[in-house]
Design a protein around this motif. Structure first.
Motif, short mmCIF file in Angstrom:
data_model
loop_
_atom_site.label_atom_id
_atom_site.label_comp_id
_atom_site.label_asym_id
_atom_site.label_seq_id
_atom_site.Cartn_x
_atom_site.Cartn_y
_atom_site.Cartn_z
N VAL A 48 -4.30 4.32 -9.39
CA VAL A 48 -4.47 3.92 -7.98
C VAL A 48 -4.24 2.42 -7.81
N HIS A 49 -3.49 1.83 -8.74
CA HIS A 49 -3.21 0.40 -8.67
C HIS A 49 -1.86 0.17 -8.00
N ALA A 50 -1.79 -0.83 -7.14
CA ALA A 50 -0.54 -1.12 -6.41
C ALA A 50 0.60 -1.45 -7.39
N TYR A 51 1.78 -1.13 -6.99
CA TYR A 51 2.24 -0.75 -5.67
C TYR A 51 2.18 0.77 -5.52
N MET A 52 1.62 1.22 -4.38
CA MET A 52 1.46 2.64 -4.14
C MET A 52 2.54 3.16 -3.20
#
Length: 401
Positions: A48-52
């Motif tokens: 759930v870590h960017a970039y999403m």
């Protein structure tokens, strides 16, 4: 070479976020069979870590490509047994939890070495497993700050800028690759299993090429500080502004300074006694930088500067934005951006790894696994029947996305 150098090596990747997953990705690219073990309830926080893009993390896709993945609840005895079964046939187990955390789960080095005495167990943590700070949590930023790296960055009197690339994590990760490969070789010469204890802080301290030796050899007189856009002990070596952007020039070596001086000031500047040696240029740094700064600002732009400097034989480069990097012909020629096909996102373009061997070409790595994607395949290899696998799934020992 008949195959990838780590073919036949099995790695259990019990890590999350960056240093561990990057290390395991490198091992997979070199041919190891890497099985990523995640816990139920979302798995690796990197998912759930960017970039999403929707509910898909590009960060996770990049650091976990080339691996197989299972999702196991190790807090249940049956789940712990699955990991123990994996370890029995594994060569490497890697983790990046706070020291002591995996001992509580029964997955510490002593417990797993008892199952597999030849196991190479690699731990990554902020401060390592010894010392007064061993129990403290930390991320790459913590190591970068404590190591003295940030204190040398930025303009005097201003807060140091953040490193927008995870230097501590990636540098520790590649040190882990080196240590694991060395331990594999050592095992073949009779060294047996090993516990490799890597610390982000240690790796950042080891990275100093100048600051520590300058401080110790000077008897504590020399403390490198913020210097802005160039190095005061290596004139001319820094960033310069053109009318439409920035470029870097590396003319700290006497012979290269002569080439730069003739370009920007003719024979008179090349013969100027104030700048004839590195020591003299350092002593007259403001004047030397003034000539280069004025020349760069007077040109028709970065491209024009680069063209003249390149023709004169002066090392230089534009300060490129990331869009320019992705579309750089040199990046394309070195295959440093790879393409993968994702079922939801279509074509993905992600950074490649820099390994180049004459004896083989690495295949395109498989996509990072979805949560629990390879549960059945991996457990079947361990001797579990389909009925047992289905029963473990019903009991919540195994999970999938």
């Amino acid at each position: 070479m008949s195959g990838l150098p780590l073919s036949g090596i099995r790695v259990v990747d019990y890590s999350h976020f960056l240093a561990g997953p990057y290390m395991a990705r490198c091992l997979a690219a070199l041919g190891a069979d890497v099985i990523k073990v995640e816990r139920p309830g979302g798995g690796d926080p990197g998912r759930v870590h960017a970039y999403m893009a929707g509910d898909v993390s590009g960060y996770f896709l990049q650091q976990n490509m080339g691996k197989r993945g299972i999702c196991v609840d190790v807090r249940q005895p049956e789940g712990l047994k699955i990991v123990e079964d994996l370890v029995r046939g594994a060569d490497v187990f890697l983790e990046n939890y706070r020291p002591g955390a995996l001992e509580k789960l029964g997955l510490g080095y002593e417990a797993l070495a008892a199952i597999n005495p030849g196991l190479i167990y690699c731990s990554v943590s902020a401060y390592g497993h010894t010392g007064p700070d061993a129990g403290q949590p930390g991320f790459g930023l913590i190591a970068e700050a404590k190591s003295g790296a940030l204190a040398q960055m930025g303009n005097p009197g201003e807060a140091p800028p953040l490193l927008r690339m995870p230097i501590a994590d990636m540098y520790t990760g590649i040190h882990g690759v080196a240590a694991i490969c060395a331990a594999i070789v050592g095992r073949h010469t009779g060294a047996g299993g090993q516990h490799i204890d890597l610390a982000l802080y240690d790796c950042m301290v080891s990275m100093h090429d100048f600051a520590i030796q300058a401080y110790t050899i000077s008897g504590g007189e020399e403390i490198p500080r913020q210097v802005g856009h160039d190095l005061p002990d290596a004139t001319v070596y820094g960033v310069f502004a053109a009318c439409d952007g920035y470029l870097v020039i590396a003319a700290q070596v006497d012979a290269i300074w002569q080439k730069l001086a003739r370009l920007i000031g003719g024979d008179a500047l090349a013969a100027d006694e104030r700048f004839l040696s590195s020591a003299r240029r350092n002593a007259n740094r403001p004047e030397a930088l003034g000539y280069v700064t004025a020349w760069a600002a007077a040109q028709a732009g970065v491209k024009h500067c680069i063209g003249q400097l390149t023709e004169a034989g002066v090392p230089c480069a534009p300060v490129q934005r990331i869009d320019e990097v992705v579309n750089d012909p040199q990046v394309a020629a070195r295959n440093m951006i790879i393409e993968q096909q994702h079922p939801e996102l279509g074509t993905l373009r992600l950074p490649n790894l820099p390994f180049r061997f004459s004896g083989f070409s690495a295949p395109l790595p498989k996509l990072a696994p979805s949560l629990g994607e390879d549960n059945s395949e991996v457990l079947e290899e361990l001797g579990y029947s389909q009925e047992q696998i289905a029963s473990l799934a019903r009991a919540g020992v195994l999970s999938t996305a």
